[in-house]
Write a protein that holds these residues in place. Sequence first.
Motif, mmCIF file in Angstrom:
data_model
loop_
_atom_site.group_PDB
_atom_site.id
_atom_site.type_symbol
_atom_site.label_atom_id
_atom_site.label_comp_id
_atom_site.label_asym_id
_atom_site.label_seq_id
_atom_site.Cartn_x
_atom_site.Cartn_y
_atom_site.Cartn_z
ATOM 1 N N GLN A 116 0.815 -1.215 0.000
ATOM 2 C CA GLN A 116 0.000 0.000 0.000
ATOM 3 C C GLN A 116 0.855 1.274 0.000
ATOM 4 O OE1 GLN A 116 -3.121 0.019 -0.376
ATOM 5 N NE2 GLN A 116 -3.971 -1.918 0.353
ATOM 6 N N ARG A 117 2.086 1.177 -0.468
ATOM 7 C CA ARG A 117 3.018 2.304 -0.372
ATOM 8 C C ARG A 117 2.527 3.543 -1.127
ATOM 9 N NH1 ARG A 117 5.014 -1.755 -3.386
ATOM 10 N NH2 ARG A 117 5.868 -1.393 -5.475
ATOM 11 N N GLU A 118 1.914 3.350 -2.297
ATOM 12 C CA GLU A 118 1.445 4.509 -3.059
ATOM 13 C C GLU A 118 0.313 5.224 -2.334
ATOM 14 O OE1 GLU A 118 0.494 3.368 -7.019
ATOM 15 O OE2 GLU A 118 2.554 2.754 -7.516
ATOM 16 N N ARG A 119 -0.567 4.448 -1.719
ATOM 17 C CA ARG A 119 -1.663 5.053 -0.953
ATOM 18 C C ARG A 119 -1.112 5.820 0.253
ATOM 19 N NH1 ARG A 119 -7.213 4.210 0.094
ATOM 20 N NH2 ARG A 119 -7.803 5.886 1.520
ATOM 21 N N ILE A 120 -0.111 5.286 0.901
ATOM 22 C CA ILE A 120 0.483 5.939 2.076
ATOM 23 C C ILE A 120 1.105 7.274 1.691
ATOM 24 C CG2 ILE A 120 2.371 5.765 3.764
ATOM 25 C CD1 ILE A 120 1.807 2.697 3.771
ATOM 26 N N LEU A 121 1.812 7.302 0.580
ATOM 27 C CA LEU A 121 2.466 8.536 0.150
ATOM 28 C C LEU A 121 1.455 9.602 -0.288
ATOM 29 C CD1 LEU A 121 5.472 7.075 -1.880
ATOM 30 C CD2 LEU A 121 5.510 8.047 0.428
ATOM 31 N N ALA A 122 0.274 9.168 -0.708
ATOM 32 C CA ALA A 122 -0.727 10.108 -1.213
ATOM 33 C C ALA A 122 -1.687 10.605 -0.143
ATOM 34 C CB ALA A 122 -1.524 9.449 -2.337
ATOM 35 N N ASP A 123 -1.765 9.918 0.989
ATOM 36 C CA ASP A 123 -2.735 10.248 2.038
ATOM 37 C C ASP A 123 -2.011 10.850 3.251
ATOM 38 O OD1 ASP A 123 -4.553 10.244 4.158
ATOM 39 O OD2 ASP A 123 -5.586 8.465 3.426
ATOM 40 N N PRO A 124 -2.236 12.140 3.545
ATOM 41 C CA PRO A 124 -1.544 12.791 4.668
ATOM 42 C C PRO A 124 -1.778 12.107 6.016
ATOM 43 C CG PRO A 124 -2.589 14.428 3.262
ATOM 44 C CD PRO A 124 -3.076 13.091 2.792
ATOM 45 N N GLN A 125 -2.988 11.558 6.216
ATOM 46 C CA GLN A 125 -3.274 10.893 7.486
ATOM 47 C C GLN A 125 -2.446 9.627 7.647
ATOM 48 O OE1 GLN A 125 -7.681 10.531 7.491
ATOM 49 N NE2 GLN A 125 -7.575 11.852 9.294
ATOM 50 N N LEU A 126 -2.245 8.918 6.561
ATOM 51 C CA LEU A 126 -1.409 7.723 6.604
ATOM 52 C C LEU A 126 0.071 8.093 6.618
ATOM 53 C CD1 LEU A 126 -3.333 5.494 4.024
ATOM 54 C CD2 LEU A 126 -3.122 5.068 6.491
ATOM 55 N N PHE A 127 0.438 9.078 5.814
ATOM 56 C CA PHE A 127 1.842 9.507 5.723
ATOM 57 C C PHE A 127 2.373 9.899 7.109
ATOM 58 C CE2 PHE A 127 5.525 12.006 4.970
ATOM 59 C CZ PHE A 127 6.009 11.691 3.703
ATOM 60 N N GLY A 128 1.566 10.611 7.871
ATOM 61 C CA GLY A 128 2.040 11.134 9.157
ATOM 62 C C GLY A 128 1.911 10.193 10.327
ATOM 63 N N ALA A 129 1.340 8.996 10.109
ATOM 64 C CA ALA A 129 1.199 8.035 11.214
ATOM 65 C C ALA A 129 2.575 7.691 11.776
ATOM 66 C CB ALA A 129 0.488 6.778 10.718
ATOM 67 N N ARG A 130 2.732 7.835 13.086
ATOM 68 C CA ARG A 130 4.045 7.669 13.712
ATOM 69 C C ARG A 130 4.350 6.201 13.958
ATOM 70 N NH1 ARG A 130 7.608 11.799 13.735
ATOM 71 N NH2 ARG A 130 5.697 13.037 13.772
ATOM 72 N N THR A 131 5.378 5.693 13.302
ATOM 73 C CA THR A 131 5.793 4.294 13.479
ATOM 74 C C THR A 131 6.718 4.184 14.700
ATOM 75 O OG1 THR A 131 7.874 4.364 12.247
ATOM 76 C CG2 THR A 131 5.832 4.136 10.955
ATOM 77 N N PRO A 132 6.980 2.957 15.154
ATOM 78 C CA PRO A 132 7.946 2.789 16.243
ATOM 79 C C PRO A 132 9.394 2.788 15.755
ATOM 80 C CG PRO A 132 6.971 0.684 15.700
ATOM 81 C CD PRO A 132 6.259 1.704 14.859
ATOM 82 N N MET A 133 9.610 2.996 14.447
ATOM 83 C CA MET A 133 10.971 2.933 13.906
ATOM 84 C C MET A 133 11.779 4.156 14.302
ATOM 85 S SD MET A 133 12.227 2.398 9.978
ATOM 86 C CE MET A 133 13.968 2.226 9.570
ATOM 87 N N ARG A 134 12.907 3.912 14.947
ATOM 88 C CA ARG A 134 13.847 4.963 15.290
ATOM 89 C C ARG A 134 15.249 4.388 15.274
ATOM 90 N NH1 ARG A 134 11.790 7.285 20.232
ATOM 91 N NH2 ARG A 134 13.532 8.727 19.986
ATOM 92 N N ILE A 135 16.252 5.248 15.114
ATOM 93 C CA ILE A 135 17.639 4.784 15.102
ATOM 94 C C ILE A 135 18.161 4.793 16.530
ATOM 95 C CG2 ILE A 135 19.945 5.120 14.176
ATOM 96 C CD1 ILE A 135 18.717 6.784 11.949
ATOM 97 N N ARG A 136 18.592 3.667 16.994
ATOM 98 C CA ARG A 136 19.176 3.571 18.336
ATOM 99 C C ARG A 136 20.693 3.580 18.172
ATOM 100 N NH1 ARG A 136 14.910 2.694 21.498
ATOM 101 N NH2 ARG A 136 13.079 1.680 20.553
ATOM 102 N N MET A 137 21.310 4.629 18.756
ATOM 103 C CA MET A 137 22.745 4.827 18.561
ATOM 104 C C MET A 137 23.507 4.697 19.871
ATOM 105 S SD MET A 137 22.677 8.008 15.878
ATOM 106 C CE MET A 137 21.127 8.674 16.457
ATOM 107 N N ALA A 138 24.675 4.114 19.792
ATOM 108 C CA ALA A 138 25.532 3.968 20.958
ATOM 109 C C ALA A 138 26.273 5.273 21.234
ATOM 110 C CB ALA A 138 26.541 2.836 20.730
ATOM 111 N N TYR A 139 26.222 5.716 22.477
ATOM 112 C CA TYR A 139 27.011 6.841 23.000
ATOM 113 C C TYR A 139 26.536 8.229 22.562
ATOM 114 C CZ TYR A 139 30.114 2.801 23.418
ATOM 115 O OH TYR A 139 30.611 1.559 23.663
ATOM 116 N N VAL A 140 25.783 8.345 21.477
ATOM 117 C CA VAL A 140 25.409 9.676 20.995
ATOM 118 C C VAL A 140 23.930 9.696 20.637
ATOM 119 C CG1 VAL A 140 27.692 10.177 20.057
ATOM 120 C CG2 VAL A 140 25.963 9.101 18.603
ATOM 121 N N SER A 141 23.404 10.905 20.480
ATOM 122 C CA SER A 141 22.058 11.084 19.956
ATOM 123 C C SER A 141 22.138 12.119 18.840
ATOM 124 C CB SER A 141 21.097 11.558 21.049
ATOM 125 O OG SER A 141 21.518 12.797 21.581
#
Length: 245
Positions: A116-141
């Motif tokens: 559903q990637r094309e629908r996600i990119l076209a729909d602001p409500q879907l585009f802005g949904a906050r995923t749990p994906m984040r970069i976890r970095m050692a020693y720094v932020s």
Amino acid sequence: MTDKKKQYAQKTATSFRTFSQRADTPKTAEAVISIDIIDQQGRNYTLRNAEGLQLRIDESLIVDNGLHIDAQAGKLLVPESLVRAWFEPIRRERQKREEQRLQDLFAESVPLIWRQRERILADPQLFGARTPMRIRMAYVSMKDSGPYPLGVVVRAWTEYEERYTRVCPKCGGQMLIYSFSGSPLSGRSSHSATCTACGYQQRHVDEGSFGSLASPIMRIAGQYRDLPKGDALSFEEAINLLQHL
């Protein structure tokens, strides 16, 4: 007495009076919080705070801390600092479980999100949904390290396919990286990925490509720092919607 000695004596006296006044000033009483007593079995009391967190304590904690029970209201009166000490570990554990639940949902939903990637990119409500994906970095932020909107993740997958794609060892299909961590200093990284074809998951695969994974998605995320959050769906709402399209 010389002028210098008089001045010194006056300063000392003033300082002592000021110190005494501060020491004698009554300290502000600590706030007391009413905690619901929802059950009592012998010496064991089950408490529930305003967030709904529950805790079972022994009567000795009530006696040793000089706490008062409002029997008529069914509440235990507890100093604020003690409430934090009792309930903060439970709050952290609940938050940890919730984060893991959302992470598992994200991993399982990779094939659906990709379809559903094309629908996600076209729909602001879907585009802005906050995923749990984040970069976890050692020693720094670092800035723009997440958590990322769903549209940012999809853009990273599509525009930098060579960075975020791996070959599925089970069916030979396309795997997409949905989580990674590492060190900007050593360059080492560990990633997890899900196959878009068969749903097979690989977790915590070590490889030395932190920069190649971090740079693209951080660059894209930087373009959406001011993305409004009020109109976006929650991640669970977005996945539910995508399932019914």
